[in-house]
Motif scaffolding. Structure first.
Motif, short mmCIF file in Angstrom:
data_model
loop_
_atom_site.label_atom_id
_atom_site.label_comp_id
_atom_site.label_asym_id
_atom_site.label_seq_id
_atom_site.Cartn_x
_atom_site.Cartn_y
_atom_site.Cartn_z
N THR A 8 137.12 82.10 8.54
CA THR A 8 137.01 81.06 9.45
C THR A 8 136.61 81.85 10.83
O THR A 8 137.38 82.77 11.18
N VAL A 9 135.44 81.37 11.43
CA VAL A 9 135.25 81.93 12.66
C VAL A 9 135.33 80.80 13.94
O VAL A 9 134.60 79.87 13.62
N MET A 39 132.09 78.67 11.69
CA MET A 39 131.79 78.69 10.19
C MET A 39 132.94 79.03 9.58
O MET A 39 133.90 79.18 10.16
N SER A 40 132.84 78.51 8.33
CA SER A 40 134.02 78.86 7.33
C SER A 40 133.56 78.96 6.09
O SER A 40 132.53 78.33 5.40
N THR A 48 134.40 86.18 19.73
CA THR A 48 135.04 85.18 19.02
C THR A 48 136.30 85.48 18.25
O THR A 48 136.39 86.66 18.16
N LYS A 49 136.86 84.53 17.77
CA LYS A 49 138.22 84.70 16.74
C LYS A 49 137.71 84.45 15.33
O LYS A 49 137.26 83.69 14.75
N ASN A 53 132.32 90.50 12.05
CA ASN A 53 131.13 90.11 12.65
C ASN A 53 130.54 88.94 11.99
O ASN A 53 130.79 88.97 10.60
N ALA A 54 129.58 88.11 12.60
CA ALA A 54 129.02 87.00 11.89
C ALA A 54 127.62 86.90 12.63
O ALA A 54 127.52 87.20 13.78
#
Length: 237
Positions: free
Chosen positions: A123-124, A132-133, A109-110, A67-68
């Protein structure tokens, strides 16, 4: 009270220092930027979870997810915390239940993760876009130029801000959840590369208003996420 519990495999906080005047224009009126040494602290919390289940359920029923959350440190009339502008997950369970069964709306998302010892690469992606990364390794010291002088300063700053508010689709204007942990330990990260599409958006953040500050990590933490319905209603400051 709703509560889910499990283990934080890792929790990375990628921190940026932001011009408080710019942030005041972005935040809803119920929140004001939490300022340290002249800067508001904002960034991304990337957390990987295991054995997640409703409190009281056996660990055998637990699920895992990555998650982010894009977040901004804030003050409110009900205390300190963070305002979450966006949440992402690779879990269909989180995506479907978030904002319905449990507070917090998630985008599906991945996530690409590569964890090797003290090295973390995350990495998202959303479709073809990178959200983001971060590519970083655990070290002993914070980077030169951080608004925080020591890792204890960072730890206390975030420990006292463990309530997260985010926009709600329900009657209350905001969802509110609290992070509760059995222990609290943070370690600095040396960042080789990092990126945030949100904080790189110059239509929101003019050139020079956002700069990298630091990154930290928490590892192997027993924890709970607790719904705080009594904190959902906020009046403007």
């Amino acid at each position: 009270m709703k509560e889910v519990t499990g283990i934080i495999s890792h929790r990375i906080l990628l921190n940026f220092k932001v011009d408080p005047e710019i942030m005041r224009k972005i935040l809803p009126i119920e929140f004001k930027p939490k300022v340290i040494n002249g800067y508001c602290i904002a960034g991304i919390c990337q957390v990987s979870l295991t054995n997640m289940r409703v409190k009281g359920a056996p660990a055998l029923l637990g699920t895992s997810s990555n998650n982010a959350a894009h977040r901004i440190a804030v003050d409110t009339i009900k205390g300190e915390g963070v305002y979450v502008t966006r949440r992402d997950t690779d879990s269909w369970i989180n995506s479907l239940s978030g904002g319905r069964i449990f507070p917090g709306v998630y985008n599906k998302t991945k996530f690409d993760l590569n964890v090797s010892g003290d090295n973390y690469k995350v990495t998202v992606h959303e479709q073809q876009n990178t959200l983001m990364s971060i590519d970083a390794s655990v070290v002993k010291e914070l980077p030169i130029g951080s608004v925080f002088e020591t890792i204890n300063d960072v730890s206390e700053f975030f420990k006292t801000g463990n309530i997260a508010w985010s926009p709600s689709d329900k009657k209350s204007k905001y969802d509110a959840i609290e992070l509760a942990t059995t222990h609290w330990q943070m370690e600095p990260l040396k960042v080789r590369n990092c990126y945030s599409s949100y904080f790189s958006d110059t239509s929101k953040f003019p050139e020079g208003s956002v700069t990298f500050d630091s990154a930290i990590i928490m590892r192997n933490i027993n924890h709970s996420w607790v719904s705080r319905e009594n904190l959902c209603q906020l009046c403007s400051l």
